[in-house]
Design a protein around this motif. Structure first.
Motif, PDB file in Angstrom:
ATOM      1  N   GLU A  65       0.818  -1.205   0.000  1.00 34.10           N
ATOM      2  CA  GLU A  65       0.000   0.000   0.000  1.00 34.10           C
ATOM      3  C   GLU A  65       0.859   1.264   0.000  1.00 34.10           C
ATOM      4  O   GLU A  65       0.545   2.249  -0.653  1.00 34.10           O
ATOM      5  CB  GLU A  65      -0.921   0.004   1.221  1.00 34.10           C
ATOM      6  N   PHE A  66       1.963   1.230   0.765  1.00 31.06           N
ATOM      7  CA  PHE A  66       2.863   2.377   0.854  1.00 31.06           C
ATOM      8  C   PHE A  66       4.283   1.927   0.545  1.00 31.06           C
ATOM      9  O   PHE A  66       4.710   0.881   1.027  1.00 31.06           O
ATOM     10  CB  PHE A  66       2.826   2.990   2.264  1.00 31.06           C
ATOM     11  N   GLN A  95       4.732   4.808   5.456  1.00 34.64           N
ATOM     12  CA  GLN A  95       3.743   5.619   6.143  1.00 34.64           C
ATOM     13  C   GLN A  95       2.968   4.812   7.180  1.00 34.64           C
ATOM     14  O   GLN A  95       2.381   5.383   8.091  1.00 34.64           O
ATOM     15  CB  GLN A  95       2.781   6.232   5.137  1.00 34.64           C
ATOM     16  N   SER A  96       2.998   3.481   7.072  1.00 35.31           N
ATOM     17  CA  SER A  96       2.202   2.651   7.979  1.00 35.31           C
ATOM     18  C   SER A  96       3.020   1.764   8.913  1.00 35.31           C
ATOM     19  O   SER A  96       2.453   1.102   9.770  1.00 35.31           O
ATOM     20  CB  SER A  96       1.239   1.774   7.165  1.00 35.31           C
ATOM     21  N   GLN A 132       3.762  -2.059  13.029  1.00 34.90           N
ATOM     22  CA  GLN A 132       2.733  -1.322  12.306  1.00 34.90           C
ATOM     23  C   GLN A 132       2.347  -0.135  13.173  1.00 34.90           C
ATOM     24  O   GLN A 132       2.119  -0.286  14.384  1.00 34.90           O
ATOM     25  CB  GLN A 132       1.515  -2.202  12.047  1.00 34.90           C
ATOM     26  N   VAL A 136      -1.708   5.996  10.024  1.00 31.90           N
ATOM     27  CA  VAL A 136      -0.903   6.224   8.822  1.00 31.90           C
ATOM     28  C   VAL A 136      -0.408   7.663   8.881  1.00 31.90           C
ATOM     29  O   VAL A 136      -1.185   8.590   9.107  1.00 31.90           O
ATOM     30  CB  VAL A 136      -1.734   5.983   7.542  1.00 31.90           C
ATOM     31  N   HIS A 137       0.889   7.845   8.725  1.00 30.00           N
ATOM     32  CA  HIS A 137       1.502   9.167   8.833  1.00 30.00           C
ATOM     33  C   HIS A 137       1.746   9.766   7.457  1.00 30.00           C
ATOM     34  O   HIS A 137       1.898   9.046   6.470  1.00 30.00           O
ATOM     35  CB  HIS A 137       2.836   9.069   9.573  1.00 30.00           C
TER      36      HIS A 137
END
Length: 167
Positions: A65-66, A95-96, A132, A136-137
């Motif tokens: 995903e990221f 990001q995660s 994890q 999400v940043h």
């Protein structure tokens, strides 16, 4: 990057993952390593190399995903739920979540923070563990939060009940 003969290093190859190695000799432009793999690890790496060779011309899409990034400043502080702090090395970050190498290996589900990034351990790796994040940043915040002082991290456990009479 420099390393000295006999030093243990962690190497991240985009296509082959994270490998531990020992520096065999130094060169003017780098160093040579001996991979630290047991028979099972060697077979897994050989399998990845065979797969890569047979799919060199196939343009496969990364399904994560990221994207994973290698931080510019990978050394950070890991803060455990009990408040203890340990030096750590961030292998990669997204990001995660993050892949982390440290002298202690927290169990799956353990809450912790790396810098100001709070999360839980989701699995063990050959060279550390994966965590994890709880949220999400933004990509632009990761580097700053990674090196942010651990004192800026809120409690990693459930909030304590307020003292009687202070509701």
């Amino acid at each position: 990057m420099s390393a000295h003969e006999g030093e243990i290093v962690v190497i991240h190859f985009h296509d082959f993952g994270i490998l531990r190695a020992r520096v065999a000799r130094e060169l003017p432009t780098g160093f040579v390593v001996d991979l630290d793999l047991d028979d099972d690890g060697r077979e897994k790496l050989a399998s990845k190399i065979r797969w890569k060779r047979s799919n060199m011309h196939a343009h496969l899409v990364d399904k994560r995903e990221f994207p994973r990034l290698m931080p510019r400043h990978p050394r950070s502080v890991m803060t455990m739920g009990d408040g203890s702090r340990h030096c750590c090395f961030v292998i990669d970050i997204s990001q995660s979540g993050a892949a982390v190498s440290a002298s202690i290996l927290p169990g799956k589900g353990t809450p912790l923070a790396i810098g100001a990034l709070i999360g839980r351990v989701v699995r063990r790796l050959n060279v550390g563990f994966a965590m994890q994040f709880t949220v999400v940043h933004e990509l632009s915040d990761l580097e700053r939060m990674l090196v942010e002082p651990p004192g800026s991290v809120d409690a990693l456990t459930e909030p304590a009940e307020p003292p009687a009479g202070q509701n």
